[in-house]
Every structure is written in structure tokens, then in C-alpha cells.
Design an enzyme around this catalytic site. Structure first.
Site, short mmCIF file in Angstrom:
data_model
loop_
_atom_site.label_atom_id
_atom_site.label_comp_id
_atom_site.label_asym_id
_atom_site.label_seq_id
_atom_site.Cartn_x
_atom_site.Cartn_y
_atom_site.Cartn_z
N ARG A 378 0.79 -1.24 -0.18
CA ARG A 378 -0.07 0.06 0.18
C ARG A 378 0.95 1.33 -0.06
NH1 ARG A 378 -4.04 -2.00 3.58
NH2 ARG A 378 -2.51 -1.38 5.35
N VAL A 500 -9.71 -0.58 -4.20
CA VAL A 500 -8.85 -1.80 -4.02
C VAL A 500 -7.95 -1.69 -2.75
CG1 VAL A 500 -8.87 -2.66 -6.50
CG2 VAL A 500 -7.23 -1.13 -5.45
N GLU A 501 -7.48 -2.62 -2.24
CA GLU A 501 -6.60 -2.79 -1.10
C GLU A 501 -7.32 -2.26 0.24
OE1 GLU A 501 -2.46 -2.94 -1.05
OE2 GLU A 501 -2.30 -3.34 -3.19
N GLY A 502 -8.57 -2.32 0.53
CA GLY A 502 -9.06 -1.59 1.55
C GLY A 502 -9.90 -0.51 1.12
#
Length: 821
Positions: A378, A500-502
């Protein structure tokens, strides 16, 4: 008046000691000495004695260690244990994952700026710079984003081959395993450049180099797994993906319905102990083309084949594509950003234990492995993508605003457009500094859990704002898709990075402050650990030390908040030059404010705070903007304090400060315990909220920088693909800017003559010929205006298509059959 002097003296000395965070003994001695001094100078003796008694009643019990621990700390420890929120194992793992960097100082109320400025300047190696200048440049020249997203729904075969040959998929893999062994900064720079030409390309390259099999194998893989997979991942023989997200659990690994049962089965002709996996995953990037799938699931051992408990916890595995029972489904279409994405399913897919990442030693450690690797991914991939799009969007929109004219005036001169350009410039500057800061943190050996959440959320949100403003400025040029449109696909892709990714909503309201409040706080985690120590004697001593350190910390931040609020943060020690010192002082103030409000919230709300998502979101915004402004100031210092960048630094800093005060105001006005909110307001905003958004005058300067060549503009554009070539209309438009500016005086002279009737003609070419014939223009000036006309036409032109070109293949086939009939 002399009666009040001793008490005022205690208050002033106590405030000064709290501001400077002196030791308890220093405060007591300084207070006693000050009382003696005011008595000698004529203060009321009775009042001085009373003040001295009050001082002794407070100081003496606190300074006698055994008495304090038994009579004060021990009862408070019992209360604390009742208040302490119960953390699940997954929450504990998340809190323990990662490291704390300078964000911890921002939570301290008294940041040590020398620590930030002492960090080494991020620098690429000669090899990494050469890769950017050559391999990356060549790759960008190969890309035609319209053909990728509209015609082929994929990268061309020659691009896939180039990516493999040049080891773009092996940037993070060490050279010992055949990879490039690049730094996190180089990884950031590569993704940033690729994102400036194609979101599909940057996503395809970014995923294998962030959360995925390579990252996990590097940290946790067995020697055999590393030797087999890493060289094959580095040169593209294996294409990886990682399957976490499912229909019912989303990306919450703690709620995975996917499971594996320990049993025996056949593998390569031999009977071995392994796992039968049943899973259903979706939104898996690169799944349709992956040859090896990383998989998260919950492992069960009902027959006790491995010993221990039946539920062994979240575990990770590597599943080869040709494994029987594995079903890689058809493709998703993520808003016309045509990177490969799709579902992965399996029912009773058998794998040997040797395919578990890390082998048997890492059974049940999957959640920790994911959390630690997610923070690194991230910190680079998504912020770098936002940075590439924002920087390219900023400089090209600035050039377009100078070239495009309405009513004989460049549209960038209109104040409405200028306002959007200022936001574009400031946000692009912020995103660039933020994404570089988190990449640099990874290179320093940090695992930036909180900064990565800040970068993921704010970089993608600011990137979306840049895309929105750029679309508004371009108008029809932005909304008509085609090969000439360099904005439309970026605009469509913006929500993908947000999701995406949270998802960003959850990242803001739960993760940034949720982790930051405990991870970054100088005392809270220490108190929690001390309170749960198994040895009662050690528990009491450690809790006592941390508790009173925390109390002093809270008192200090209350006094610092009030002092900075009363003085407008105009005084106090701060680094920087004469231009930036005021910004450091502002950050000192808001750091104290954050620490004060966060402490009060945690004390009074306890475990309920994690359900107050609006409050935690606002406090997370304060921490985030403190971090972003710090990153910008650090880069300003690293770059030698460039004067030309000051309008961008000032606009972005004042915008961040304004947002900090809005967030603090929202938190205090809506504080769950209203009287406490009122008291905090008086400490934080004694004169009311004073910070204002950047002025129109400053916005004018920031916008003007995008429309004129300068070192600051070149620095903002650094690291993105702006080469003017056939497949890069944005680069062509940006390259026109110097020639357009050169032609502007000639154009004004020509238009003035045309308006005065000195030049005639039915069209532009005839008018130019007449102007030359009458001596209004020279031949060279006419050539400059012809060139200007061609550049303007290229800048404003959009594409059109035959109807059949826009039909899907299925519809086109249907149309042909109908016509044939």
C-alpha cells in the site's frame, strides 16, 4: 493583587514546565523557588504559604515512588484493567504489525523535526536511473492505451514479452534470485512513470511487485520455495496473483469462509500429507493470466494429522495453475481499465504441505503475513499510481489551458478555471511528496503500517480530485473517448484505486486513527503491555512509569495547545528557513491539538471509540495532513529549498492546515460528551477557528506555474512520460507550450489588426496571406501563427467513429447475419 501572585506564579511555572516537558522534580524545585522569589518581592506571605502547601500536597506524594505506586497507581491499575478494551487476536496482530516512523513524532505533540530532516535524501542508484531512462522509456513508447482498452482489452503480446525480458515483474526480487533488486524508491518511480501513460500497464506491473507471492516468499518462504519460484517470477516464466477477496468476506481475512482440510492425497505420483482446499475468490488481479496463485484460507485439521488444535488459523498457499480442480473464471471489466482481473474458484483442490508459504512453520500465521506485506504494498503501488496520473494531469492541463482559447483569451486566465488549476497543482505537489515519503520509509527498513494507510487513502483521493478538475477544464476534449483522449480512461480508473486494498471509506474511518492512536502514541501501547504483564511487581512498576509519563504528556499537550492557540503559533523553536519556519510552528500546534483530543477521546470513550467512526475519521484526517505537510517540507529541504516551488508548497500547506482545522472543529463540535467538547474547544481554539483556505492570490500564482515553463514546473513533471510521440497526445500538447507562448505576441498583433480592419479575408489562411501582403506580419511571423493553428487544432481535436467500430463483437456478428438474411 499580591494575594493572587503566588497562585499565578504556580500556574505560569507549571505551564512553562509542561510546555517544555521537564521532569517532575524540576517542576517541584522550580515552583518552590519561584514562590520564595515572589515572597521576597512583596507577594502576600499568607497566600505564598497556602500556595506552598498546595504544591507540597501535590508534589510530595508523587515524588515518593513507593507511596505513589501503592496508594495511587495500584487503584488506578484496577480501574484501567476494567476499562481496557478487549482486543481480538486479529486486532492484536494488526497493531503489532509494522513499525513506527516519524508519524509517531506527529502524535507526540512535540515533534523532533531534526529526526525528520536527518533522514537521508531519497536517491536512485545509477542503475535504477538508467532503467527509468531506457527500459521504462522504451516501454512507454510501445503503449497505445486506446488500443489496449478499446480494441484488444489487453496489453499487446510484444509488451508482455518486453515486460518479461526486462524483468519488470522482478523489481523487488534480489539479484541472487535473478531479479532486479531495486529499491522501494525505484519501484515507486517505475510505477509512477508507467501510470502516467496507462493505468492498465501500471496495474499489470504493480501487482507482482506488491502484495503477492514474490513479496510473501521473500519474507516467509522456505529455501526450496525461494529457489524454485523467485527466479521464475523474476523473468516472467511464472505470472503471479494473490487471491484474498471473496463474495462474503470481502478483503477481511479474519472472516474467510474459504477452508482447507488436512488429509492425505496424491501429488506427483506419491501419497503425501496435504490440504484439500475449497474456495471462492473474486476481484483477483492477474488471475486470468496467472500461472501461480497465492491463496488465503482457514486451515482445519480435524483428524489431528499435524497435532495440536483442529482450527489452525489463516494460512497461505501457492497453487499452480494446472492443479486439478482449480477453476480460473472469466474476466471482470474494471471500468475499462483493462488489466486482467477475475474470479478464482476451487473445490477439494489438493496441495501438499510443501505448497504452504513458509511450510509447516507458518501454518496459522497468514493474517500476520498479510498485514505486514499489505503495509509495504500500500505504501508504494497505489500512491505511485496516483502520483503518476496527478503529475501528468497537472502539467498537461496547464498546457491545454494556455493553448485553448475562448473569447480570444486562454481559458486558464478565467478565474473559474484558475481555481481548478490551483487545486490540480497543489494536489499533484502533495501526492508527489507523499508517495515518495512512504517509498523512502520502506527503503529505511520501516514497515509503515500507518503511513501506508495515509498514503493509500489521501493519494488516491487527491488523484481523483485532480482527474475531476482536469476533466472540468478540458470539457468536451475530456468526455469524447478515442485515441486523442488522454484523460477519459484515467477518470474511469480513479474509483478502482479508491476501492482496492481496503475501501477508502474504511481506511479513513477505521485504519488510520485506529492503528495510529495506539501504534503512534508514545504511552498507550506501553501502558497496555504493562497492564497485562504476568509478574504483578513488574506490572505495577511498569504501569506506574508509563501512567505518569502519560499524565505528564497529557498536561503538556493541554498547555501547549492553549499557548499555541493564544499566540497563533507565532513563537517557539522551529527548523526551516524564514519562509517555512511558520509552517513548522503550525504543525507543532496541531500536533499538540491531536495528542490532546486523542488522549481525551481514548480516556473517556475507551473501547467505544472504535465504533465512533466519524470521530476517528476526523482525527485520522488531522494525523494524515500533519504527515503530508511534513513530507512536503522534507522534500523542499532535500531539494535545496527551491524558491520557485514556494507557491506550490504554500498552497498545499495552507490547504492542509485548513483541512486540519475543519477536522478538529468537526470532532469537537460533535464530541460525544458535550461539556468535554466545550472545554477542548477552549484549549484548541481559544480565539475560534482561524485557518483559511489558500487565498485567490496564492491560487493565481500556483495556477500560473502550470501554464508557463519553469524549473518548478519541470520538477513537478519529473518522472512521468511526456515524450511527444504518436501514441502520447498528452506529451505532444505539453511540448507545444514554449512555442505557443512564443507565438502569443504575434497572435495579439494579428488579432488587433484584424479587429481594426487592417486585415481582411474569409478564412484564417486568407487573413494571414493578407497580413503578410500588407506588412502587418513577416513571413516568419506567419509561419509561427500557422504552427500555432496546427498545435491548437491537435490540442482541441477529438475523435469520431463509424457506428460499426463501436459495436461489440457479438453485436457486429448479429448485424452481419441480419444483413445477410
Amino acid at each position: 493583587m499580591s494575594v493572587l501572585i503566588p497562585f499565578l506564579t504556580l500556574l505560569l511555572v507549571g505551564g512553562a514546565c509542561a510546555y517544555h516537558r521537564t521532569r517532575l522534580s524540576t517542576w517541584a524545585i522550580a515552583s518552590a523557588g519561584a514562590l520564595v522569589l515572589v515572597a521576597l518581592l512583596g507577594a502576600s506571605l499568607v497566600a505564598t504559604i497556602i500556595a506552598g502547601v498546595l504544591l507540597a500536597l501535590v508534589a510530595v506524594p508523587l515524588m515518593i515512588g513507593d507511596f505513589r505506586r501503592q496508594q495511587i497507581t495500584a487503584p488506578l491499575l484496577k480501574i484501567y484493567l476494567r476499562m481496557l478494551p478487549k482486543l481480538s487476536d486479529t486486532e492484536k496482530t494488526a497493531l503489532e504489525a509494522g513499525t513506527v516512523g516519524f508519524e509517531g513524532e506527529l502524535f507526540s505533540g512535540m515533534p523532533k523535526w531534526e529526526d525528520l530532516l536527518a533522514q537521508p535524501r531519497p536517491m536512485l542508484s545509477a542503475e535504477e536511473q538508467a532503467f527509468l531512462d531506457n527500459e521504462c522509456e522504451e516501454l512507454c513508447r510501445m503503449i497505445n492505451d486506446w488500443e489496449i482498452t478499446h480494441d484488444h482489452a489487453d496489453l499487446p503480446p510484444e509488451v508482455w514479452q518486453y515486460l518479461k525480458e526486462k524483468k519488470f515483474f522482478g523489481m523487488i526480487i534480489p539479484k541472487d534470485f535473478g531479479g532486479l533488486g531495486f529499491s522501494a524508491l525505484a519501484h515507486h518511480k517505475v510505477i509512477q512513470k508507467l501510470a502516467s501513460i496507462s493505468a492498465t500497464l501500471s496495474s499489470t506491473v504493480g501487482v507482482p511487485n506488491s502484495l503477492g507471492p514474490a513479496e510473501l516468499l521473500l519474507h516467509y518462504g522456505t529455501a526450496e520455495q525461494k529457489e524454485h519460484y523467485l527466479p521464475r517470477l523474476a523473468d516472467g516464466r511464472e505470472i503471479p496473483c494473490f487471491a484474498l477477496t471473496g463474495p462474503f468476506a470481502g478483503s477481511d481475512a479474519t472472516s474467510l469462509p474459504d477452508y482447507g482440510i488436512v488429509t492425505t492425497g496424491k501429488w506427483n505420483g506419491a501419497e503425501v500429507v496435504g490440504v484439500k482446499l475449497t474456495f471462492d475468490k473474486r476481484y483477483i488481479t492477474l488471475a486470468p493470466v496467472a500461472t501461480v496463485i497465492g491463496l488465503a484460507f482457514r486451515l482445519h485439521d480435524p483428524e489431528g494429522l499435524l497435532g495440536g488444535e483442529a482450527d489452525r488459523g489463516i494460512t497461505l498457499a501457492l497453487v499452480p495453475r494446472d492443479t486439478p480442480g482449480l477453476d480460473i473464471g472469466r474476466r471482470h471489466v474494471p471500468l475499462n481499465c483493462m488489466f486482467h482481473n477475475g474470479p478464482v474458484r476451487g473445490e477439494e483442490v489438493f496441495l501438499p504441505l510443501s505448497q504452504l508459504i513458509g511450510g509447516e512453520d507458518y501454518i496459522g500465521e497468514g493474517w500476520r503475513m498479510l498485514v505486514e506485506c499489505l503495509s509495504v504494498g500500500r505504501a508504494i503501488t497505489l500512491p505511485s499510481t496516483a502520483s503518476g496520473g496527478s503529475k501528468a494531469g497537472a502539467v498537461v492541463t496547464g498546457a491545454y489551458s494556455r493553448i485553448r482559447k475562448q473569447f480570444g483569451l486562454s481559458i486558464g486566465r478565467f478565474e473559474g478555471v484558475e481555481e481548478a488549476l490551483a487545486r490540480i497543482a497543489g494536489n499533484a505537489y502533495s501526492v508527489s511528496a507523499l508517495s515518495q515519503a512512504t517509498a523512502a520509509a520502506v527503503d529505511r527498513g520501516e514497515k509503515p503500517a500507518v503511513p501506508s494507510a495515509i498514503a493509500k487513502y489521501h493519494a488516491t483521493e487527491m488523484g481523483r480530485q485532480v482527474a475531476s478538475d482536469a476533466m472540468d477544464v478540458h470539457g468536451g476534449k475530456g468526455v469524447i473517448l478515442g485515441p486523442r483522449n488522454y484523460l477519459g480512461r484515467s477518470w474511469q480508473a480513479a474509483p478502482i484505486s479508491i476501492t482496492v486494498e481496503g475501501a477508502n471509506i474504511m481506511t479513513r474511518s477505521l485504519m488510520i486513527f485506529g492503528q495510529g492512536a495506539i501504534r503512534c502514541h508514545p504511552w498507550v501501547l506501553k501502558e497496555m503491555e504493562a497492564a497485562q504483564h504476568p509478574d504483578p511487581q513488574v506490572r505495577l512498576h511498569e504501569f506506574d512509569r508509563n501512567l505518569f509519563g502519560h499524565i505528564g504528556f497529557a498536561i503538556s499537550n493541554a498547555f501547549r495547545s492553549l499557548w499555541f492557540g493564544l499566540t497563533g503559533a507565532r513563537f517557539g523553536r522551529a527548523p526551516g528557513d524564514a519562509y517555512t519556519r511558520r509552517y513548522y510552528r503550525k504543525l507543532n500546534r496541531y500536533s499538540a491539538n491531536l495528542a490532546l483530543v486523542a488522549d481525551t477521546s481514548m480516556l473517556l470513550l475507551g473501547g467505544k471509540l472504535k465504533f465512533k467512526e466519524k470521530l476517528s475519521g476526523r482525527l485520522g484526517d488531522v494525523l494524515s495532513h500533519l504527515y503530508i505537510i511534513s513530507a512536503m517540507l522534507k522534500r523542499y529541504e532535500d531539494d535545496g529549498r527551491p524558491v520557485g516551488e514556494r507557491p506550490l508548497l504554500a498552497w498545499a500547506t495552507l490547504d492542509g492546515v485548513h483541512k486540519i482545522e475543519l477536522a478538529l472543529s468537526g470532532a469537537l463540535r460533535n464530541f460525544p460528551i458535550r461539556p468535554v467538547g466545550w472545554v477542548l474547544w477552549m484549549l484548541v481554539f481559544p480565539w475560534g477557528r482561524r485557518a483559511q483556505a489558500p487565498s485567490d492570490r496564492l491560487g493565481h500564482r500556483a495556477a500560473a506555474m502550470l501554464m508557463s515553463p519553469s524549473d518548478a514546473r519541470d520538477k513537478l513533471a519529473e518522472g512521468v512520460f511526456l515524450t511527444p510521440c504518436a501514441n502520447n497526445p498528452a506529451g505532444r500538447i505539453n511540448s507545444y507550450l514554449p512555442r505557443v507562448i512564443h507565438a502569443e505576441p504575434i497572435e495579439r498583433k494579428f488579432l488587433k489588426a484584424l479587429k481594426a480592419g487592417e486585415v481582411s479575408g474569409m478564412d484564417h489562411d486568407a487573413q494571414l496571406d493578407d497580413a503578410v501582403a500588407k506588412g502587418v506580419l513577416s513571413a516568419e511571423e506567419k509561419a509561427a501563427l500557422v504552427d500555432l493553428r496546427e498545435m491548437t487544432l491537435d490540442a482541441i481535436s477529438v475523435d469520431d467513429f463509424d457506428h460499426a467500430q463501436l459495436q461489440s463483437a457479438a453485436m457486429a456478428d448479429c448485424s452481419r447475419i441480419t444483413k445477410a438474411a
